[in-house]
Design an enzyme around this catalytic site. Structure first.
Site, PDB file in Angstrom:
ATOM      1  N   LYS A  61      -1.349 -19.893  28.176  1.00 28.48           N
ATOM      2  CA  LYS A  61      -2.273 -21.015  28.365  1.00 28.48           C
ATOM      3  C   LYS A  61      -3.736 -20.578  28.492  1.00 28.48           C
ATOM      4  CE  LYS A  61       0.264 -24.960  28.892  1.00 28.48           C
ATOM      5  NZ  LYS A  61       1.627 -24.546  29.066  1.00 28.48           N
ATOM      6  N   SER A 313       6.784 -17.282  26.336  1.00 26.24           N
ATOM      7  CA  SER A 313       5.490 -17.903  26.609  1.00 26.24           C
ATOM      8  C   SER A 313       4.918 -17.672  28.000  1.00 26.24           C
ATOM      9  CB  SER A 313       5.589 -19.405  26.323  1.00 26.24           C
ATOM     10  OG  SER A 313       6.746 -19.932  26.951  1.00 26.24           O
TER      11      SER A 313
HETATM   12  C1  LIG Z   1       2.754 -24.933  28.562  1.00 30.27           C
HETATM   13  C2  LIG Z   1       3.868 -24.029  28.319  1.00 30.27           C
HETATM   14  C3  LIG Z   1       4.734 -24.216  27.221  1.00 30.27           C
HETATM   15  C4  LIG Z   1       4.638 -25.386  26.280  1.00 30.27           C
HETATM   16  O1  LIG Z   1       3.422 -25.449  25.598  1.00 30.27           O
HETATM   17  P1  LIG Z   1       2.971 -26.814  24.878  1.00 30.27           P
HETATM   18  O2  LIG Z   1       1.660 -26.499  24.265  1.00 30.27           O
HETATM   19  O3  LIG Z   1       2.857 -27.853  25.966  1.00 30.27           O
HETATM   20  O4  LIG Z   1       4.021 -27.191  23.913  1.00 30.27           O
HETATM   21  C5  LIG Z   1       5.736 -23.273  27.023  1.00 30.27           C
HETATM   22  N1  LIG Z   1       5.900 -22.236  27.861  1.00 30.27           N
HETATM   23  C6  LIG Z   1       5.091 -22.025  28.916  1.00 30.27           C
HETATM   24  C7  LIG Z   1       5.350 -20.853  29.798  1.00 30.27           C
HETATM   25  C8  LIG Z   1       4.041 -22.914  29.191  1.00 30.27           C
HETATM   26  O5  LIG Z   1       3.259 -22.699  30.249  1.00 30.27           O
END
Ligand SMILES: *Cc1c(COP(=O)(O)O)cnc(C)c1O
Length: 333
Positions: A61, A313
Site C-alpha cells: 500500500k 501483498s
Molecule cells: C489492500 C490490500 C489488498 C487488496 O488491495 P486492493 O487494491 O484493495 O484490491 C491485498 N492485500 C493486502 C495485504 C492489502 O493490504
C-alpha cells in the site's frame, strides 16, 4: 459508456506509471521475487513469490500512498490528508506523511486488528475510530474532507494510487520474463488495476488472475452484476480484503473488468492452509489477504500455467491471529 479499451485504459497512461515509479523510488523498496521450490513441486508449475511482505510498512500500500502524497500541491500537503483503511493503507499513509512532514488522520472501523491500529498510532497519525464497517469509517473521513479541508487519500479508487501500485507490476516484468500468469489479491482492485496496467505489454500471453476471499468478494459479485454492489461485510482471515468498492466507483471497477482475465474466490480454510504452508515451506509469514493466491494454487482453483507469479501483498498479522492459525483446533482459524 462504450466498452473495453476505449473506456478504461486512457484513464491512466503508461508514462504515468513510469513517472510514478521514479517519483516513489526514494520512499519504497524494490521487493525480491523468490522461486518457491516446494510450492512449484506441489502444483506442477514454476511458481514465484513477490515478497511485498518485505515492503516498507509491511504491505504494497505504501507504493500508492507515496505516489498520491508526492503528487499533491504544496497547499494541499499543508492542510493535511485523511485516509480510510482496513489497516495497511492507513499505516502506509501515516508512514509517507511522516517522511514528508504532512499531517495525517486515519479513519478506521472497530474491526481493524489491534496490531494494525498500534502501528498507525506509532507513526504519529491522528486516529478516528468509527463504526463496525469500512463504510462507516469512510463516512467519518468524508466529514473531515468537507469540514476540515483535508485531502482524501483513497485506498484504491484513485488514479495516483493505482499508478503507484503499478510499480509492483513494472518490477515483476523485469524480475521474471515470460510469465504466463500473475495471481493478485483482489479487494477494491487498486492493486490488480495497477499491476495489470503495468503488465499490458506482456499480454495476451500473460493472464492476470484476481483472487478474493469467499466471505464477501464484492468486486467479483459486482463484475457479475455489471455494476458496483454493496455486500454485508463478514469476518475473514483476509482482513485486508474487507470493504466494498464504492457505489460511485470511478476507476477500479472499469479497470478490473477490462484487465482481469479471470477472478476466483477461496474459502477461509484454504487461506489458513496457505498461510501455514508458506510458513512451513518458505519461512514466510504472510497475512490472510496475502495468502489467497497460494490458496488458489493449493486448491487447484485455476488452470495451470507454466510460469506463475503470486503477489504476497503483506505481512501485517497480529500475534493473536498467528497463535490462532497455528492452533486451528482451538477455533478462530
Ligand atoms: C489492500 C490490500 C489488498 C487488496 O488491495 P486492493 O487494491 O484493495 O484490491 C491485498 N492485500 C493486502 C495485504 C492489502 O493490504
Amino acid at each position: 459508456m462504450s466498452r473495453k479499451s476505449a473506456v478504461a485504459q486512457p484513464l491512466i497512461a503508461q508514462q504515468e506509471l513510469v513517472a510514478a515509479r521514479a517519483r516513489i523510488a526514494p520512499l519504497i523498496r524494490t521487493t525480491p521475487l523468490l522461486y518457491a521450490e516446494a510450492l512449484s513441486g506441489r502444483v506442477g508449475a514454476e511458481v514465484y513469490l513477490k515478497l511485498e511482505t518485505l515492503q516498507a510498512t509491511g504491505s504494497f500500500k505504501v507504493r500508492g500512498a507515496a505516489n498520491k502524497l508526492l503528487s499533491l500541491a504544496a497547499e494541499a500537503r499543508a492542510r493535511g490528508v485523511v485516509a480510510v483503511s482496513t489497516g495497511n493503507h492507513g499505516r502506509a499513509v501515516a508512514y509517507v506523511a511522516k517522511r514528508l512532514g504532512v499531517r495525517a488522520t486515519v479513519c478506521l472501523s472497530r474491526e481493524v486488528p489491534r496490531n494494525k491500529v498500534a502501528a498507525i498510532e506509532a507513526l504519529g497519525a491522528r486516529l478516528v475510530i468509527r463504526g463496525d464497517s469500512q463504510d462507516e469509517a469512510e463516512a467519518a473521513a468524508r466529514e473531515l474532507v468537507e469540514q476540515g479541508g483535508l485531502t482524501l487519500v483513497h485506498p484504491f479508487d484513485d488514479a495516483q494510487v493505482i499508478a503507484g501500485q503499478a510499480s509492483l507490476g513494472l518490477e515483476l516484468l523485469e524480475q521474471v520474463p515470460g510469465l504466463d500468469a500473475v495471481l493478485v489479491p483482489l479487494s477494491g482492485g487498486g492493486l490488480l488495476a495497477g499491476v495489470a496496467l503495468a503488465l499490458e505489454a506482456a499480454k495476451p500471453q500473460l493472464r492476470v488472475v484476481g483472487v478474493s476471499q469467499e466471505a464477501s468478494p464484492v468486486m467479483i459479485e459486482s463484475l457479475s452484476a455489471g455494476r458496483p454492489l454493496e455486500l454485508p461485510e463478514r469476518a475473514t482471515l483476509a482482513d485486508s480484503l474487507r470493504g466494498g468498492i464504492g457505489l460511485e466507483n470511478r476507476y477500479t471497477f472499469a479497470l478490473v473488468r477490462e484487465l482481469a482475465d479471470e477472478t476466483l474466490r477461496v474459502p477461509e480454510a484454504a487461506i489458513a492452509e496457505a498461510m501455514r504452508f508458506l510458513l512451513e515451506t518458505e519461512g514466510l509469514l504472510v497475512e490472510g489477504a496475502a495468502a489467497v493466491g497460494v490458496a488458489a494454487l493449493l486448491e487447484r482453483r485455476l488452470e495451470l500455467s507454466e510460469k506463475v507469479a503470486v503477489i504476497l501483498s503483506g505481512r501485517n498479522l497480529g500475534l493473536d491471529q498467528l497463535a490462532a492459525l497455528l492452533r486451528p483446533e482451538e477455533g478462530a482459524g
